[in-house]
Design a protein around this motif. Structure first.
Motif, PDB file in Angstrom:
ATOM      1  N   ASN A  56       0.837  -1.205   0.000  1.00  0.00           N
ATOM      2  CA  ASN A  56       0.000   0.000   0.000  1.00  0.00           C
ATOM      3  C   ASN A  56       0.868   1.249   0.000  1.00  0.00           C
ATOM      4  OD1 ASN A  56      -2.904  -0.765   0.248  1.00  0.00           O
ATOM      5  ND2 ASN A  56      -2.076  -1.969   1.935  1.00  0.00           N
ATOM      6  N   ASN A  57       0.221   2.365  -0.354  1.00  0.00           N
ATOM      7  CA  ASN A  57       0.979   3.619  -0.329  1.00  0.00           C
ATOM      8  C   ASN A  57       1.165   4.077   1.114  1.00  0.00           C
ATOM      9  OD1 ASN A  57      -1.214   5.314   0.505  1.00  0.00           O
ATOM     10  ND2 ASN A  57      -2.013   5.232  -1.575  1.00  0.00           N
ATOM     11  N   PRO A  58       2.150   4.900   1.369  1.00  0.00           N
ATOM     12  CA  PRO A  58       2.476   5.318   2.743  1.00  0.00           C
ATOM     13  C   PRO A  58       1.319   5.969   3.491  1.00  0.00           C
ATOM     14  CG  PRO A  58       4.264   5.878   1.269  1.00  0.00           C
ATOM     15  CD  PRO A  58       3.135   5.392   0.404  1.00  0.00           C
ATOM     16  N   SER A  59       0.483   6.738   2.809  1.00  0.00           N
ATOM     17  CA  SER A  59      -0.624   7.395   3.515  1.00  0.00           C
ATOM     18  C   SER A  59      -1.654   6.371   3.988  1.00  0.00           C
ATOM     19  CB  SER A  59      -1.283   8.460   2.636  1.00  0.00           C
ATOM     20  OG  SER A  59      -1.843   7.877   1.484  1.00  0.00           O
ATOM     21  N   THR A  60      -1.864   5.304   3.223  1.00  0.00           N
ATOM     22  CA  THR A  60      -2.787   4.246   3.637  1.00  0.00           C
ATOM     23  C   THR A  60      -2.222   3.495   4.833  1.00  0.00           C
ATOM     24  OG1 THR A  60      -3.594   3.985   1.373  1.00  0.00           O
ATOM     25  CG2 THR A  60      -3.992   2.158   2.888  1.00  0.00           C
ATOM     26  N   ILE A  61      -0.949   3.197   4.777  1.00  0.00           N
ATOM     27  CA  ILE A  61      -0.293   2.506   5.892  1.00  0.00           C
ATOM     28  C   ILE A  61      -0.365   3.362   7.156  1.00  0.00           C
ATOM     29  CG2 ILE A  61       1.917   1.642   6.761  1.00  0.00           C
ATOM     30  CD1 ILE A  61       2.564   0.889   3.823  1.00  0.00           C
ATOM     31  N   GLU A  62      -0.121   4.650   7.011  1.00  0.00           N
ATOM     32  CA  GLU A  62      -0.185   5.574   8.150  1.00  0.00           C
ATOM     33  C   GLU A  62      -1.602   5.626   8.725  1.00  0.00           C
ATOM     34  OE1 GLU A  62       1.512   8.339  10.842  1.00  0.00           O
ATOM     35  OE2 GLU A  62       2.480   7.079   9.353  1.00  0.00           O
ATOM     36  N   ALA A  63      -2.616   5.655   7.858  1.00  0.00           N
ATOM     37  CA  ALA A  63      -4.008   5.691   8.321  1.00  0.00           C
ATOM     38  C   ALA A  63      -4.358   4.411   9.082  1.00  0.00           C
ATOM     39  CB  ALA A  63      -4.953   5.886   7.138  1.00  0.00           C
ATOM     40  N   ILE A  64      -3.917   3.270   8.562  1.00  0.00           N
ATOM     41  CA  ILE A  64      -4.170   1.998   9.239  1.00  0.00           C
ATOM     42  C   ILE A  64      -3.469   1.976  10.589  1.00  0.00           C
ATOM     43  CG2 ILE A  64      -3.711  -0.494   9.134  1.00  0.00           C
ATOM     44  CD1 ILE A  64      -4.075  -0.238   6.055  1.00  0.00           C
ATOM     45  N   ARG A  65      -2.226   2.426  10.629  1.00  0.00           N
ATOM     46  CA  ARG A  65      -1.477   2.459  11.881  1.00  0.00           C
ATOM     47  C   ARG A  65      -2.167   3.355  12.905  1.00  0.00           C
ATOM     48  NH1 ARG A  65       1.854   5.505  14.702  1.00  0.00           N
ATOM     49  NH2 ARG A  65       1.832   7.159  13.174  1.00  0.00           N
ATOM     50  N   ASP A  66      -2.664   4.519  12.444  1.00  0.00           N
ATOM     51  CA  ASP A  66      -3.337   5.448  13.356  1.00  0.00           C
ATOM     52  C   ASP A  66      -4.605   4.837  13.940  1.00  0.00           C
ATOM     53  OD1 ASP A  66      -1.339   7.277  12.875  1.00  0.00           O
ATOM     54  OD2 ASP A  66      -2.532   8.514  11.505  1.00  0.00           O
ATOM     55  N   VAL A  67      -5.384   4.157  13.094  1.00  0.00           N
ATOM     56  CA  VAL A  67      -6.629   3.537  13.570  1.00  0.00           C
ATOM     57  C   VAL A  67      -6.321   2.419  14.559  1.00  0.00           C
ATOM     58  CG1 VAL A  67      -8.602   2.128  12.847  1.00  0.00           C
ATOM     59  CG2 VAL A  67      -8.010   4.168  11.562  1.00  0.00           C
TER      60      VAL A  67
END
Length: 139
Positions: A56-67
């Protein structure tokens, strides 16, 4: 690159190049948090899942990590509550066994709704009689 790895990779370079570090205690705290986060996330990691996630792109990974971090923090906060039933609820609800807790919520709401009118009347009666427990100036 996970935050924990990035932090460990950047900190020595900054120190070696002579960058000013405003608060070493913050660096130690951040490093400790990064290590704890990395250790907590590596247990039972599935390689196939990790590979799919990494695509996945970094912003998707970051969003998943945040959730997931928010979920973990909320779970910790709920587990710290002293209500005797909280551990059972935190275990049951994410596990798909929420029907008991939904029924308890429904019954509780019904009980509160059924006495609300009586409570309001009792409150008004005590205020009009000057009950000191409601902050009336009349004693």
């Amino acid at each position: 690159m996970p935050r924990s790895i990035a932090l460990r990779a950047v900190v020595p370079v900054r120190i070696a190049r002579g960058f000013a570090i405003c608060c070493p205690a913050d660096l130690v705290k951040n490093e400790t948090n990064a290590i704890e986060e990395q250790e907590a996330s590596t247990g039972g990691a599935d390689e196939r899942f990790a590979y799919l996630l990494a695509k996945n792109n970094p912003s998707t990974i970051e969003a998943i990590r945040d959730v997931l971090s928010a979920f973990r923090d909320t779970r910790k906060r709920l587990m710290a509550v002293t209500h005797s039933w909280m551990n059972d609820a935190v275990r049951d609800i994410p596990g798909g066994n929420s029907s008991l807790w939904h029924e308890l919520l429904r019954v509780t709401r019904y009980a509160i709704t059924s006495v609300e009118e009586h409570v309001a009347v009792a409150d008004d009666t005590n205020r009009s009689r000057g009950c000191p427990c409601f902050g009336s100036s009349r004693l």
